[in-house]
Scaffold this active site. Sequence first.
Site, PDB file in Angstrom:
ATOM      1  N   PRO A  59       0.837  -1.209   0.000  1.00 18.52           N
ATOM      2  CA  PRO A  59       0.000   0.000   0.000  1.00 18.52           C
ATOM      3  C   PRO A  59       0.873   1.261   0.000  1.00 18.52           C
ATOM      4  O   PRO A  59       1.868   1.325   0.726  1.00 18.52           O
ATOM      5  CB  PRO A  59      -0.808  -0.108   1.301  1.00 18.52           C
ATOM      6  CG  PRO A  59      -0.762  -1.554   1.682  1.00 18.52           C
ATOM      7  CD  PRO A  59       0.540  -2.089   1.150  1.00 18.52           C
ATOM      8  N   LEU A 107       4.906   1.981   4.643  1.00 22.50           N
ATOM      9  CA  LEU A 107       5.433   0.633   4.406  1.00 22.50           C
ATOM     10  C   LEU A 107       6.554   0.611   3.371  1.00 22.50           C
ATOM     11  O   LEU A 107       6.929  -0.454   2.877  1.00 22.50           O
ATOM     12  CB  LEU A 107       4.288  -0.309   3.985  1.00 22.50           C
ATOM     13  CG  LEU A 107       3.153  -0.458   5.007  1.00 22.50           C
ATOM     14  CD1 LEU A 107       2.082  -1.405   4.482  1.00 22.50           C
ATOM     15  CD2 LEU A 107       3.664  -0.959   6.363  1.00 22.50           C
ATOM     16  N   GLY A 108       7.055   1.777   3.015  1.00 21.63           N
ATOM     17  CA  GLY A 108       8.230   1.849   2.145  1.00 21.63           C
ATOM     18  C   GLY A 108       7.958   1.448   0.704  1.00 21.63           C
ATOM     19  O   GLY A 108       8.852   0.915   0.029  1.00 21.63           O
ATOM     20  N   ALA A 151      10.303   3.150  -2.050  1.00 23.74           N
ATOM     21  CA  ALA A 151      11.689   2.658  -2.020  1.00 23.74           C
ATOM     22  C   ALA A 151      11.781   1.245  -2.582  1.00 23.74           C
ATOM     23  O   ALA A 151      12.730   0.913  -3.302  1.00 23.74           O
ATOM     24  CB  ALA A 151      12.232   2.691  -0.597  1.00 23.74           C
ATOM     25  N   ALA A 152      10.782   0.409  -2.261  1.00 27.19           N
ATOM     26  CA  ALA A 152      10.792  -0.965  -2.782  1.00 27.19           C
ATOM     27  C   ALA A 152      10.735  -0.929  -4.306  1.00 27.19           C
ATOM     28  O   ALA A 152      11.455  -1.673  -4.987  1.00 27.19           O
ATOM     29  CB  ALA A 152       9.620  -1.759  -2.213  1.00 27.19           C
ATOM     30  N   ASP A 178      14.538   3.456   4.054  1.00 28.97           N
ATOM     31  CA  ASP A 178      13.679   2.608   3.215  1.00 28.97           C
ATOM     32  C   ASP A 178      14.457   1.894   2.106  1.00 28.97           C
ATOM     33  O   ASP A 178      14.340   0.671   1.962  1.00 28.97           O
ATOM     34  CB  ASP A 178      12.533   3.437   2.610  1.00 28.97           C
ATOM     35  CG  ASP A 178      11.478   3.805   3.647  1.00 28.97           C
ATOM     36  OD1 ASP A 178      11.741   3.637   4.853  1.00 28.97           O
ATOM     37  OD2 ASP A 178      10.396   4.264   3.244  1.00 28.97           O
TER      38      ASP A 178
HETATM   39  O1  PMV Z   1       6.424   6.692   6.155  1.00 25.53           O
HETATM   40  P1  PMV Z   1       7.681   6.287   5.492  1.00 25.53           P
HETATM   41  O2  PMV Z   1       7.660   4.885   4.977  1.00 25.53           O
HETATM   42  O3  PMV Z   1       8.099   7.237   4.416  1.00 25.53           O
HETATM   43  O4  PMV Z   1       8.819   6.257   6.600  1.00 25.53           O
HETATM   44  C1  PMV Z   1       9.337   7.457   7.074  1.00 25.53           C
HETATM   45  C2  PMV Z   1      10.308   7.267   8.202  1.00 25.53           C
HETATM   46  C3  PMV Z   1      10.795   8.607   8.751  1.00 25.53           C
HETATM   47  O5  PMV Z   1      11.725   8.305   9.789  1.00 25.53           O
HETATM   48  C4  PMV Z   1       9.649   9.404   9.335  1.00 25.53           C
HETATM   49  C5  PMV Z   1      11.473   9.442   7.669  1.00 25.53           C
HETATM   50  C6  PMV Z   1      12.805   8.909   7.215  1.00 25.53           C
HETATM   51  O6  PMV Z   1      13.236   9.340   6.137  1.00 25.53           O
HETATM   52  O7  PMV Z   1      13.447   8.124   7.914  1.00 25.53           O
END
Ligand code: PMV
Length: 322
Positions: free
Chosen positions: A104, A109-110, A113-114, A155
């Site tokens: 999603p 859940l990254g 990046a995946a 990520d």
């Molecule tokens: O919500 P996401 O999957 O983009 O994770 C962000 C994690 C943070 O620590 C809030 C930002 C980062 O770049 O590490």
Amino acid sequence: MIEKTAASAPGKIILFGEHFVVSGYPALVTAIEPRAVVRVQRSENTTVVKSGNIIGVWGKGGEQLYPPKNVKNHLQPLHDMAVKLLEDHGVREHFKAEIDSQIPGSAGLGSSAAVSVAFVKALSDLYGLGLGLEAIIKYAMLAEREFHGTPSGIDPHIAALGGAILYNGPGKYSRIQVNHPTPVAVLHTGVRRKTSTMVAHVQDFAAKRPDIFRELAELYGQVLSKGLHSLEQGDVKELGKWMTVNHILLRALGVSSDPVERALNDLLQLGMYGAKLTGAGGGGCVIAVGPETSYSRLRGLPRHYQTFFTTQIACRGVVSES
Ligand code: PMV
């Protein structure tokens, strides 16, 4: 000559340390299923990137052909990343890429990046570039910066490396051995949010109240070491407890929200040992660990939740697919 390749990379959950990691503290992150798959093939005159019903088309000189120039192209960061990768390796060719992500989006859940990591790996295989994990991460970071502003890089690292890592900035990580099967419940609040907005909020807090931020970060350091110890020991009850404490610190940073708190409470009502938001917060997903019997109770969650699943932590990183 290889005509087509494919690669996949996993999603991620942050067990401890989102936001603190942006300010230089280590975070504990692990790869999870579901994954994103990217298929690439050679193309004659245009470069095409397709993700569901979103399509981007670029001409011979890299000019945007579709959507029209004045319309924002959501796939531009991936195109730019691919162009740089091919330029750096002296490849002057076009390709078609098709993205199929089961992760999603905008949910913590990254997913982006995946996709970026799987994209780089698939291109590396197509043109025989032989990129290693560090190089894959480096190129995926280019797209991540365009998508999210100033991401910590957590990520793309976990999407490429897989397993579980203690992440402390680009290229600075250590692998964590997870010897016990550890299921985790993931519940999507249904609220999408922008990582960059949430990060800016916390960075603003840290700049305006450095004293309070430092104290919260110190507490976080203790929570991380307890949480890491319980994960390594396979003590799920303790792990859940420290996850909840981490959530309370994130709440103090102002990145929780009503939907997140409701999701957290709904999970705890099922008998979970502990729960926390994962990723940037404000919405996105809440994760929980509990006794084995608690996971089947997810089906009893209120009906407005459309996405919830149980997954295993520490799954494999980027791989070539046939
Ligand atoms: O919500 P996401 O999957 O983009 O994770 C962000 C994690 C943070 O620590 C809030 C930002 C980062 O770049 O590490």
